[in-house]
Design a protein around this motif. Sequence first.
Motif, PDB file in Angstrom:
ATOM      1  N   THR B  48      46.505  34.041  38.021  1.00 51.87           N
ATOM      2  CA  THR B  48      45.472  34.747  38.771  1.00 51.87           C
ATOM      3  C   THR B  48      45.915  35.024  40.199  1.00 51.87           C
ATOM      4  O   THR B  48      45.106  35.389  41.037  1.00 51.87           O
ATOM      5  CB  THR B  48      44.184  33.914  38.826  1.00 51.87           C
ATOM      6  N   CYS B  49      47.186  34.800  40.481  1.00 54.23           N
ATOM      7  CA  CYS B  49      47.762  35.095  41.804  1.00 54.23           C
ATOM      8  C   CYS B  49      47.233  34.188  42.893  1.00 54.23           C
ATOM      9  O   CYS B  49      47.304  34.538  44.069  1.00 54.23           O
ATOM     10  CB  CYS B  49      47.523  36.535  42.246  1.00 54.23           C
ATOM     11  N   PHE B  50      46.672  33.044  42.549  1.00 49.35           N
ATOM     12  CA  PHE B  50      46.197  32.161  43.609  1.00 49.35           C
ATOM     13  C   PHE B  50      47.369  31.418  44.232  1.00 49.35           C
ATOM     14  O   PHE B  50      47.399  31.172  45.428  1.00 49.35           O
ATOM     15  CB  PHE B  50      45.164  31.167  43.077  1.00 49.35           C
ATOM     16  N   PRO B  52      51.889  31.105  43.857  1.00 48.69           N
ATOM     17  CA  PRO B  52      53.050  31.695  43.196  1.00 48.69           C
ATOM     18  C   PRO B  52      53.833  30.642  42.413  1.00 48.69           C
ATOM     19  O   PRO B  52      53.691  29.442  42.656  1.00 48.69           O
ATOM     20  CB  PRO B  52      53.885  32.187  44.369  1.00 48.69           C
ATOM     21  N   SER B  69      49.995  41.861  43.135  1.00 51.86           N
ATOM     22  CA  SER B  69      48.892  40.938  42.876  1.00 51.86           C
ATOM     23  C   SER B  69      47.516  41.618  42.959  1.00 51.86           C
ATOM     24  O   SER B  69      46.603  41.255  42.238  1.00 51.86           O
ATOM     25  CB  SER B  69      48.984  39.732  43.794  1.00 51.86           C
ATOM     26  N   LEU B  70      47.368  42.617  43.836  1.00 50.36           N
ATOM     27  CA  LEU B  70      46.039  43.254  43.928  1.00 50.36           C
ATOM     28  C   LEU B  70      45.665  43.931  42.618  1.00 50.36           C
ATOM     29  O   LEU B  70      44.519  43.841  42.169  1.00 50.36           O
ATOM     30  CB  LEU B  70      46.004  44.259  45.072  1.00 50.36           C
ATOM     31  N   ARG B  73      44.750  41.283  40.069  1.00 51.06           N
ATOM     32  CA  ARG B  73      43.435  40.706  40.324  1.00 51.06           C
ATOM     33  C   ARG B  73      42.310  41.654  39.932  1.00 51.06           C
ATOM     34  O   ARG B  73      41.207  41.228  39.617  1.00 51.06           O
ATOM     35  CB  ARG B  73      43.327  40.318  41.801  1.00 51.06           C
ATOM     36  N   GLN B  74      42.601  42.966  39.971  1.00 51.16           N
ATOM     37  CA  GLN B  74      41.588  43.929  39.540  1.00 51.16           C
ATOM     38  C   GLN B  74      41.376  43.860  38.024  1.00 51.16           C
ATOM     39  O   GLN B  74      40.307  44.157  37.521  1.00 51.16           O
ATOM     40  CB  GLN B  74      42.028  45.337  39.964  1.00 51.16           C
ATOM     41  N   LEU B 101      33.075  43.396  45.929  1.00 48.09           N
ATOM     42  CA  LEU B 101      34.458  42.970  46.188  1.00 48.09           C
ATOM     43  C   LEU B 101      35.399  43.529  45.130  1.00 48.09           C
ATOM     44  O   LEU B 101      36.558  43.800  45.392  1.00 48.09           O
ATOM     45  CB  LEU B 101      34.565  41.445  46.139  1.00 48.09           C
ATOM     46  N   LYS B 102      34.894  43.666  43.925  1.00 52.28           N
ATOM     47  CA  LYS B 102      35.747  44.106  42.821  1.00 52.28           C
ATOM     48  C   LYS B 102      35.676  45.616  42.610  1.00 52.28           C
ATOM     49  O   LYS B 102      36.018  46.104  41.541  1.00 52.28           O
ATOM     50  CB  LYS B 102      35.356  43.362  41.545  1.00 52.28           C
ATOM     51  N   TYR B 103      35.227  46.304  43.626  1.00 53.02           N
ATOM     52  CA  TYR B 103      35.244  47.778  43.635  1.00 53.02           C
ATOM     53  C   TYR B 103      34.462  48.420  42.504  1.00 53.02           C
ATOM     54  O   TYR B 103      34.912  49.404  41.927  1.00 53.02           O
ATOM     55  CB  TYR B 103      36.681  48.301  43.578  1.00 53.02           C
TER      56      TYR B 103
END
Lengths: 236, 317
Positions: B48-50, B52, B69-70, B73-74, B101-103
């Motif tokens: 989840t890219c929290f 590495p 990562s963005l 995360r989307q 936040l999640k567009y």
Amino acid sequence: MRNVSTIFQRELASYFFSPIAYVVISVFLIASGFFFAGNLQFWQEASLKGSLDSIQFFLLLLTPVITMKLFAEETKSGTIETLMTSPVSDFDVVFGKFLAALSLYIVMVLPTWIFVLFLTIFGNPDFGPIFSSYIGLILMGGLFVSVGLLVSSLTKNQVVAAVIGIVSLIILWVVGFLSKYGEGWFYETLRYIGTYDHWESFTKGIVDTRDVIYYLSFTALLLFITVRNVESRKWR
Amino acid sequence: MINVKHLTKRYVNIAAVDDISFDVGEGEIVGLLGPNGAGKTTTMRILTCFMPATEGVATVAGYDVFTDSLNVRQQIGYLPENVPLYLDMRVKEYLMFRAKLKYIPRRERKKKIDYCLEMCGISDVQNQITGTLSKGYRQRVGLADALVHDPKILILDEPTIGLDPNQIRQIRQVIKDLGQKHTILLSTHILPEVEMICDRVMIINKGKIVAMDTPENLMKQLKSSANVVLEIRGDGEKIKDSLSNIGGVRSVVWKEKGDASEFVVEAAGDKDIREDIFKCIVKDNYTLREMKRQTVTLEEIFHQITTRETEGDSDNA
């Protein structure tokens, strides 16, 4: 960038969900009102002279209380994990939080205009220094908030964040005074770093570009370090 | 959808995740199973890219978790282990914040949030402050948050921990339903859960994958010596002797149980000995009350695999 406003809205709202905003603002207004009255009596002059210095001192104590929760609380409760795994950049988070805390700071400072109102009713104040002082107060707020924000991102304990924030701001304030005790580049640098010297010219009615640049660049530097620090979980 | 190659995460001197590789295909529900501290959460945090990885590559929905990562995360919905929520917000407000936040476009937000509230069964608490909710409801709010932007991939860390049995059932059903549209990677240490909802299981221990297969296959692998449990009325010792004489029986254990006796008969190899046992009992004229086959549960496999590893380690040491 789009998420800056989302973060900003949530942070600002959460200040007013909790008692922090109300407590900080009341403490600040009571204290500054008290010192305004005292200074007015002492100087017998329709200006904010003296009052603003005591106001500044309270801002120095209270701003870290505003900023202490920004990252510390998220780290402690673990919400940082949901926040940072949603599609938002580290900069958006830092800048949104910065703007929220700065807004609360401005909300806290604005009611002191009632003092100005008093002065105009009972006297004839010079508005030049008053306006420039408020520009100075806001620029200084940016710096104070960014110091507090950085400190908050370094710990998960809010009390520690507040205490270290206050101590850092006091150091930043007094370090300029040391320049009176010597000559040369070292003391000159200290004078430049200290906030007091830059603040003083605003109270005299001077908006000097050098002072504006000092505040803005220092704020930007601290925000940059904060973004890096938030990012650092990725390479630590 | 999820592609992991030689992933390693080292803390100062211990490897939390040690050179693991796996793939999760589209629409699969994969369970990550392991004892506490096995590296499940670390694996999920990397995906989840929290945080590495120290080494290795992981791509999620085609994007690299470190460089892209963005985008990753989307595409994912993540439910962290302890379900952290902002405890000062109302449920609906919180989901609204997360949706922004999640567009999710403004027009669709309300519809999507209502759908998630419905799906997770929290419509009736939507105006409550999250801090006042019980653990089970918070879990569901977390799940609704993970779902809100309709992600391709759901990563759920211990989604049923701390729930009561009814809630566990409901959440499992929700996950199963979601599995029809989403790819799901979930972690747990509750074994029946995996048997019930997962298409595939990965057993992870001490940062390494020790087994990876469908729950049925894993059971088959270890079922070679299936036991038969019998309850027979009659003289225990005598019955034991006659049972032992059946061809293909490895051992017989018995104990008194009321007026009858209970026998556990272990067969050698794959042979199904139930018919032979029945014939033997009829021949000697005993009364059979119960006969059942004891299948190996995932629990036993898990125990066998994880303890086998531990024994191996102590041998090396």
